[in-house]
Scaffold this motif. Structure first.
Motif: not given
Length: 519
Positions: A126-131, A166-171, A175-176, A182-184
């Motif tokens: 999660i920490e790495k994905t966030n960064l 990625q964010l889904d997998e990291a739950d 950040m989701a 951003q998708k909007v």
């Protein structure tokens, strides 16, 4: 900081005191014991976050203890530690679902890495994905300021899907939410891009344009056909790019992904228009004019896709292809099972087209069935249902049999869907079609410009039922609602998955080329 509890069983546990001290200094609670029997007893009576087992201990061996521990607590992580490098021992341990395997002599860093990998992986991910996403967020947002072309928009959409997964997998819900915003923003800019460019794609023969629905067979499928090879084109109705990425890992034991592409669905992004365009090789007004016996207009209640096989036959003849081909449409479970039993008979054909309607049925059922609506409240759940369906579907059985016979597979779709959230009021007479994402008629009234308005359908190769026919397409995550019973329909359709309009999810869709690993 959370403290983790470790049970460590080794008949030479006294020699491991430096390792135990090392872990304790880093905040781990260690319970050291010297035999397998006690490891089994303690693991049953007390809570531990991970167990270290020496494979070779007097009395009960590590493998025997492992089996008993897993029988009682199948989800308790176990690390096997051994001097024995025999492959058979490793296979037994892996077969018993160990979480890591270390070879003696071990050092403290190895132990720490194993513990972190098992116990702290989620937090570290999660920490790495966030960064990493924060860094990518800025790049993506800056790209919106550029005048991007259709290829760059496809790349942006793929990046957004990647980070969503990625964010889904990291739950990672916080950040989701940032990604959703951003998708909007991406869809707002993409819809402006489509408004500026879509008409020229259809009318300028020399302009740069993406591959569109009506060009798919001629440019991508027919060139793949070989006299001595059977190619299967599988059109999974309503399959978004993120849904493809969720089922891709399932295929990896049987297929190699030769290449992964995207193409653009024509408007309206519906089965009647986009899928008929695929099989006919024509745009909607061309279909209506050239093959009026096959085209079913909006003013007729009949099914809009009853002549795909006939459209495909005509397109093959127009392209002077002397090939044997088959066409199968699967709308029910029994039809899928029947095809799975007989699919090997199709290998006499150069081309086999299979249309699979499940995802489309799921998206529509979601608005009709309370249970499905509960099961798929968002994109992540929608992907999960798609993956679960695919894993247990006749389509997966069909694909495995194609792989065994070394067939080539092309997987694609006709359009995607978007989860609609914002209603847009529109008024029309009784002749107006019922789709929530586009309207066709002669008396369409609405306020504002947050739509794609087409007053000259002939410029967009769309059929006209009368002289004053116009089309209006919903953009971004909007859906059309009539003022009559407005609240009822808003409550019914808000947060449902719909298609027919303009969005990244509906228009940029997967085109995947697979080769059997047996080949």
């Amino acid at each position: 900081m959370q403290r983790y509890s470790i049970l460590w069983a080794d008949d030479e546990i006294d020699l491991l005191k430096p390792h135990i001290l090392f872990l304790r200094q880093r905040g781990y609670d260690i319970t050291p014991i010297n035999n397998g029997s006690e490891a089994v007893e303690l693991s049953e009576s007390r809570h531990f976050d991970v167990v270290f087992l020496d494979e070779h201990m007097p009395g009960m061996s590590g493998l025997e203890a492992l089996s008993l521990i897993k029988n009682h607590k199948p989800n308790l992580p176990v690390v096997m530690i051994t001097k024995n490098e025999e492959e058979l021992i490793m296979e037994e341990a892996i077969g018993a679902k160990i979480d890591d395997y270390l070879i003696k002599p071990i050092n403290p860093s190895q132990i720490l890495l194993s513990v972190k990998k098992i116990l702290e992986k989620k937090g570290l991910v999660i920490e790495k994905t966030n960064l990493t996403y924060q860094q990518e967020f800025r790049k993506i947002s800056m790209a919106f300021l550029d005048d991007m072309n259709f290829e760059q928009w496809a790349d942006i959409y793929k990046k957004l899907v990647y980070w969503e997964l990625q964010l889904d997998e990291a739950d990672n819900h916080n950040m989701a939410e940032v990604l959703d915003m951003q998708k909007v923003e991406a869809n707002t800019n993409f819809c402006r891009f489509i408004k500026r460019n879509y008409e020229s794609w259809l009318n300028d023969p020399n302009g740069e344009k993406p591959l569109l629905s009506h060009q798919l067979m001629k440019k991508k499928v027919f060139p793949e056909l070989k006299p001595d090879k059977s190619t299967f084109l599988i059109v999974i109705d309503n399959l978004r790019f993120d849904q493809w990425k969720s089922i891709e890992p399932i295929l990896q034991d049987y297929f190699i992904v030769d290449h992964e592409e995207t193409y653009y669905s024509i408007l309206p992004t519906t089965t009647a228009y986009a899928r008929n365009a695929i099989f006919s090789g024509l745009l909607p007004s061309e279909m209506a004019k050239t093959y009026p016996e096959f085209w079913v207009g909006e003013d007729v209640d009949d099914g809009k896709n009853n002549f795909e096989n006939e459209f495909l036959t005509k397109q093959i003849k127009r392209n002077n292809l002397d090939i044997k081909f088959s066409y199968n449409k699967i709308k029910k479970l029994d039809e899928g099972r029947e095809l799975a039993e007989t699919v090997t008979n199709l290998f006499n054909n150069q081309l086999n087209v299979i249309v699979y309607n499940f995802v489309d049925m799921l998206s529509h059922a979601r608005t009709d069935m309370a249970m499905v609506r509960e099961l798929a409240p968002d994109e992540g759940a929608y992907r999960s249902i798609t993956k679960s369906w695919f894993l247990h579907s006749p389509l997966w059985d069909i694909l495995k049999k194609i792989a065994e016979k070394k067939g080539k597979v092309i997987i694609t779709t006709d359009h995607g869907t978007i989860r609609v959230k914002r209603p847009f009021k529109i008024i029309g007479d009784r002749s107006v079609n019922s789709n929530l994402r586009y309207k066709q008629g002669k008396n369409l009234n609405y306020e504002g410009d947050k739509v794609l308005e087409i007053l000259k359908p002939e410029r967009f190769f769309l059929p006209k039922t009368n002289v004053s026919t116009s089309y209006v397409f919903a953009i971004e995550d909007k859906f059309f609602a009539y003022p009559n019973n407005y609240n009822y329909y808003v409550n019914l359709y808000k947060d449902t998955f719909q298609h027919g309009g303009v969005s990244l999810e509906e228009m940029i869709i997967p085109l995947i080329f697979l080769t059997s690993k047996n080949a």
